[in-house]
Design a protein around this motif. Structure first.
Motif, PDB file in Angstrom:
ATOM      1  N   GLU A 118       0.844  -1.192   0.000  1.00  0.00           N
ATOM      2  CA  GLU A 118       0.000   0.000   0.000  1.00  0.00           C
ATOM      3  C   GLU A 118       0.882   1.246   0.000  1.00  0.00           C
ATOM      4  N   TYR A 119       0.505   2.216  -0.799  1.00  0.00           N
ATOM      5  CA  TYR A 119       1.188   3.513  -0.776  1.00  0.00           C
ATOM      6  C   TYR A 119       0.191   4.591  -0.375  1.00  0.00           C
ATOM      7  N   ASP A 120       0.631   5.476   0.524  1.00  0.00           N
ATOM      8  CA  ASP A 120      -0.178   6.653   0.835  1.00  0.00           C
ATOM      9  C   ASP A 120       0.193   7.717  -0.176  1.00  0.00           C
ATOM     10  N   LEU A 121      -0.796   8.343  -0.750  1.00  0.00           N
ATOM     11  CA  LEU A 121      -0.500   9.335  -1.789  1.00  0.00           C
ATOM     12  C   LEU A 121      -0.501  10.744  -1.182  1.00  0.00           C
ATOM     13  N   PHE A 122       0.558  11.048  -0.411  1.00  0.00           N
ATOM     14  CA  PHE A 122       0.677  12.383   0.176  1.00  0.00           C
ATOM     15  C   PHE A 122       1.017  13.374  -0.926  1.00  0.00           C
ATOM     16  N   HIS A 157      -5.086   6.558  -0.679  1.00  0.00           N
ATOM     17  CA  HIS A 157      -4.059   5.524  -0.728  1.00  0.00           C
ATOM     18  C   HIS A 157      -4.299   4.586  -1.897  1.00  0.00           C
ATOM     19  N   PHE A 158      -3.275   3.818  -2.202  1.00  0.00           N
ATOM     20  CA  PHE A 158      -3.287   3.045  -3.429  1.00  0.00           C
ATOM     21  C   PHE A 158      -2.597   1.714  -3.173  1.00  0.00           C
ATOM     22  N   TRP A 159      -3.246   0.630  -3.605  1.00  0.00           N
ATOM     23  CA  TRP A 159      -2.655  -0.704  -3.386  1.00  0.00           C
ATOM     24  C   TRP A 159      -1.950  -1.154  -4.659  1.00  0.00           C
ATOM     25  N   SER A 160      -0.637  -1.078  -4.613  1.00  0.00           N
ATOM     26  CA  SER A 160       0.169  -1.445  -5.767  1.00  0.00           C
ATOM     27  C   SER A 160       0.167  -2.962  -5.988  1.00  0.00           C
ATOM     28  N   LEU A 161       0.059  -3.719  -4.885  1.00  0.00           N
ATOM     29  CA  LEU A 161      -0.108  -5.175  -4.975  1.00  0.00           C
ATOM     30  C   LEU A 161      -1.274  -5.558  -4.075  1.00  0.00           C
ATOM     31  N   GLY A 185       3.547  -7.515 -17.570  1.00  0.00           N
ATOM     32  CA  GLY A 185       2.358  -6.746 -17.179  1.00  0.00           C
ATOM     33  C   GLY A 185       2.479  -5.345 -17.748  1.00  0.00           C
ATOM     34  N   VAL A 186       1.348  -4.685 -17.896  1.00  0.00           N
ATOM     35  CA  VAL A 186       1.366  -3.331 -18.466  1.00  0.00           C
ATOM     36  C   VAL A 186       2.023  -2.358 -17.487  1.00  0.00           C
ATOM     37  N   ASN A 187       2.301  -1.142 -17.932  1.00  0.00           N
ATOM     38  CA  ASN A 187       2.911  -0.113 -17.071  1.00  0.00           C
ATOM     39  C   ASN A 187       2.099   0.058 -15.803  1.00  0.00           C
ATOM     40  N   GLY A 188       2.812   0.126 -14.678  1.00  0.00           N
ATOM     41  CA  GLY A 188       2.150   0.396 -13.402  1.00  0.00           C
ATOM     42  C   GLY A 188       1.419  -0.788 -12.813  1.00  0.00           C
ATOM     43  N   SER A 189       1.676  -1.991 -13.328  1.00  0.00           N
ATOM     44  CA  SER A 189       0.923  -3.140 -12.822  1.00  0.00           C
ATOM     45  C   SER A 189       1.496  -3.701 -11.521  1.00  0.00           C
ATOM     46  N   GLY A 190       2.728  -3.333 -11.181  1.00  0.00           N
ATOM     47  CA  GLY A 190       3.293  -3.771  -9.895  1.00  0.00           C
ATOM     48  C   GLY A 190       4.518  -4.677 -10.011  1.00  0.00           C
ATOM     49  N   LYS A 191       5.086  -4.784 -11.216  1.00  0.00           N
ATOM     50  CA  LYS A 191       6.245  -5.688 -11.414  1.00  0.00           C
ATOM     51  C   LYS A 191       7.449  -5.221 -10.598  1.00  0.00           C
ATOM     52  N   SER A 192       7.775  -3.922 -10.704  1.00  0.00           N
ATOM     53  CA  SER A 192       8.935  -3.409  -9.962  1.00  0.00           C
ATOM     54  C   SER A 192       8.685  -3.462  -8.464  1.00  0.00           C
ATOM     55  N   THR A 193       7.437  -3.180  -8.068  1.00  0.00           N
ATOM     56  CA  THR A 193       7.117  -3.243  -6.640  1.00  0.00           C
ATOM     57  C   THR A 193       7.420  -4.644  -6.120  1.00  0.00           C
ATOM     58  N   LEU A 194       6.979  -5.657  -6.869  1.00  0.00           N
ATOM     59  CA  LEU A 194       7.209  -7.037  -6.439  1.00  0.00           C
ATOM     60  C   LEU A 194       8.701  -7.375  -6.425  1.00  0.00           C
ATOM     61  N   ILE A 202      16.870   0.136 -13.532  1.00  0.00           N
ATOM     62  CA  ILE A 202      17.243   1.494 -13.950  1.00  0.00           C
ATOM     63  C   ILE A 202      17.048   2.465 -12.794  1.00  0.00           C
ATOM     64  N   ARG A 203      15.990   2.200 -11.994  1.00  0.00           N
ATOM     65  CA  ARG A 203      15.656   3.169 -10.947  1.00  0.00           C
ATOM     66  C   ARG A 203      16.155   2.779  -9.559  1.00  0.00           C
ATOM     67  N   ALA A 204      16.751   1.600  -9.415  1.00  0.00           N
ATOM     68  CA  ALA A 204      17.154   1.197  -8.057  1.00  0.00           C
ATOM     69  C   ALA A 204      18.519   0.515  -8.096  1.00  0.00           C
ATOM     70  N   SER A 226      10.325  -7.676 -17.794  1.00  0.00           N
ATOM     71  CA  SER A 226      10.489  -7.040 -19.103  1.00  0.00           C
ATOM     72  C   SER A 226       9.152  -6.790 -19.789  1.00  0.00           C
ATOM     73  N   HIS A 227       9.159  -5.758 -20.653  1.00  0.00           N
ATOM     74  CA  HIS A 227       7.984  -5.507 -21.496  1.00  0.00           C
ATOM     75  C   HIS A 227       8.147  -6.228 -22.820  1.00  0.00           C
ATOM     76  N   SER A 228       9.363  -6.737 -23.050  1.00  0.00           N
ATOM     77  CA  SER A 228       9.626  -7.364 -24.341  1.00  0.00           C
ATOM     78  C   SER A 228       9.273  -8.851 -24.304  1.00  0.00           C
TER      79      SER A 228
HETATM   80  N1  ATP Z   1       6.575   5.381  -3.995  1.00  0.00           N
HETATM   81  C1  ATP Z   1       5.366   5.275  -4.545  1.00  0.00           C
HETATM   82  N2  ATP Z   1       4.344   6.036  -4.122  1.00  0.00           N
HETATM   83  C2  ATP Z   1       3.114   5.919  -4.647  1.00  0.00           C
HETATM   84  N3  ATP Z   1       2.793   5.049  -5.645  1.00  0.00           N
HETATM   85  C3  ATP Z   1       3.767   4.275  -6.122  1.00  0.00           C
HETATM   86  C4  ATP Z   1       5.109   4.331  -5.609  1.00  0.00           C
HETATM   87  N4  ATP Z   1       5.850   3.428  -6.299  1.00  0.00           N
HETATM   88  C5  ATP Z   1       5.016   2.827  -7.181  1.00  0.00           C
HETATM   89  N5  ATP Z   1       3.782   3.326  -7.084  1.00  0.00           N
HETATM   90  C6  ATP Z   1       2.598   2.957  -7.872  1.00  0.00           C
HETATM   91  O1  ATP Z   1       2.457   1.544  -7.803  1.00  0.00           O
HETATM   92  C7  ATP Z   1       2.019   1.035  -9.057  1.00  0.00           C
HETATM   93  C8  ATP Z   1       2.965  -0.060  -9.503  1.00  0.00           C
HETATM   94  O2  ATP Z   1       4.208   0.517  -9.842  1.00  0.00           O
HETATM   95  P1  ATP Z   1       5.407  -0.374 -10.408  1.00  0.00           P
HETATM   96  O3  ATP Z   1       6.556   0.538 -10.661  1.00  0.00           O
HETATM   97  O4  ATP Z   1       5.615  -1.531  -9.514  1.00  0.00           O
HETATM   98  O5  ATP Z   1       4.795  -0.900 -11.775  1.00  0.00           O
HETATM   99  P2  ATP Z   1       5.526  -1.627 -12.994  1.00  0.00           P
HETATM  100  O6  ATP Z   1       4.647  -2.758 -13.388  1.00  0.00           O
HETATM  101  O7  ATP Z   1       6.923  -1.960 -12.645  1.00  0.00           O
HETATM  102  O8  ATP Z   1       5.475  -0.469 -14.093  1.00  0.00           O
HETATM  103  P3  ATP Z   1       6.442  -0.168 -15.336  1.00  0.00           P
HETATM  104  O9  ATP Z   1       6.206  -1.247 -16.319  1.00  0.00           O
HETATM  105  O10 ATP Z   1       5.960   1.145 -15.823  1.00  0.00           O
HETATM  106  O11 ATP Z   1       7.841  -0.133 -14.814  1.00  0.00           O
HETATM  107  C9  ATP Z   1       1.971   2.220 -10.017  1.00  0.00           C
HETATM  108  O12 ATP Z   1       0.642   2.661 -10.145  1.00  0.00           O
HETATM  109  C10 ATP Z   1       2.803   3.281  -9.344  1.00  0.00           C
HETATM  110  O13 ATP Z   1       2.326   4.570  -9.638  1.00  0.00           O
END
Ligand code: ATP
Length: 355
Positions: free
Chosen positions: A15-19, A40-44, A61-70, A96-98, A204-206
């Protein structure tokens, strides 16, 4: 029979709080009100997945689906909100980002990551030229990483990750930003890793890369595990979905995305825990301890990112006591006098004279 796995995630949520501002975040930290005003937003929303030793697992998964979070949760960069994560061995993430410290130079990052992996300075000195040669970023190795292009970050990250020889290699979109020569070098290295029986998580998206490198694939769809299975099966289904999505009108696409995001915003962790409890009770109808077992599975291994009400009260008490003792000190009276007559706090015995 003991289950053989390298990575196991069970009912994991994030869960992320969207401050909107830092002050909003600070205020919420000290607020004693339980009311949740911050969106707030549940990324997973409850992902369960097992990765076997020596397996290359793709995450799509499509952009923002939660792959990087996992993948960040598995590599220990961020904590999960609920659920259990069991990783057997060291992980190394290339993303790239971490994974790299922006203020440090490339060379300092190599040393830091290697030290964190338990290597000695002598071992690092010996390995340094190989890593620098693999990364092939020239004089930039002595520049801070914040000045790197995404391709250079990926090169350095990949070079470090493969040389420190982790048990589990996590590659998050890092191959998509390099040029063809570097891409081939990475693919060769991944193939070597696979032959050595290492476990790899490949984000990967590929679909082409996924089909070429992965044994199994997990499709993460707007915070949920939509499908997991053999590469061809899942990749074909995902391809079908992306084709279907592409054919929607702009308006339909927006409506679909909005609907999915709303589900993520309105997700209820209590309801989910209840569903998991009922599911376990159906499997073991005579086990009366299921609710407490599920609760332990959800919260037993997580460190809360939020302060409990007790801790918030304690923080306030400590703060008030601190201010009180400062005032007593400044007033010049003894503690005994101040307790007997609290007004003395506001009538100090002496005033400061600036010469
Ligand atoms: N620090 C954060 N605060 C709030 N929301 C976040 C944060 N990090 C990720 N999110 C949200 O969580 C969701 C999943 O993000 P994540 O980066 O895991 O997706 P992804 O599948 O890896 O996307 P992409 O393919 O674009 O890299 C997205 O909607 C993103 O906006």
């Amino acid at each position: 029979m003991v289950e053989d796995y390298k990575v196991k995630v069970e009912n994991v949520t994030k869960e992320y709080d969207l401050f909107k501002t830092q002050s909003e975040k600070l205020r919420s930290f000290f607020s004693l009100k339980n009311k949740r005003r911050v969106p707030h937003f549940w990324s997973l929303m409850g992902v369960t997945l097992t990765i076997k030793p020596g397996e290359t697992m793709g995450l799509i998964g499509v952009n923002g689906s939660g792959k990087s979070t996992l993948s960040n949760i598995i590599s220990g960069i961020i904590p999960q909100t609920t659920g259990r994560v069991d990783v057997k061995g060291d992980t190394s993430i290339v993303a790239i980002r971490a994974g790299l410290r922006n203020k440090l130079t490339g060379r300092e990052n190599i040393r830091l990551k290697s030290l964190m992996q338990g290597m000695t300075n002598e071992q690092i000195d010996e390995m340094m030229p190989d890593i620098i040669s693999f990364a092939d970023i020239g004089d930039f190795v002595d520049q801070p990483v914040k000045s790197y292009s995404s391709g250079m970050r990926s090169r350095l990250g990949f070079a470090i990750a493969v040389h420190i020889d982790p048990d589990i290699l996590i590659i998050d979109e890092a191959l998509s930003v390099g040029d063809d020569t570097f891409y081939q070098k990475c693919v060769d290295k991944i193939t070597d890793f696979k032959k050595e029986g290492k476990t790899i998580i490949f984000v990967s998206h590929s679909l082409k890369q996924i089909r070429m490198l992965c044994d199994r694939v997990a499709w993460i769809n707007y915070g949920e595990l939509k499908m997991v299975g053999p590469t061809k099966e899942v990749a074909d289904k995902y391809h079908e979905f992306t084709q279907w999505f592409k054919e929607l009108s702009k308006k339909e696409k927006k409506a679909f995305q909005k609907e999915r995001k709303n589900v993520q915003k309105n997700f209820s962790i209590k309801k989910y825990e209840q569903e998991v409890t009922e599911q376990h009770q159906q499997e073991n109808p005579n086990d009366k301890s299921i609710p407490s077992k599920v609760h332990k599975l959800f919260y037993g291994s997580v460190i809360s990112e939020k302060m409990s009400v007790f801790n918030q009260i304690l923080t306030w008490v400590v703060l008030i006591a601190l201010v009180f003792f400062c005032l007593v000190n400044v007033s010049g009276y003894s503690l005994e006098h101040v307790f007997a007559n609290p007004q003395l706090l506001f009538n100090p015995t002496h005033t400061l004279h600036i010469p």
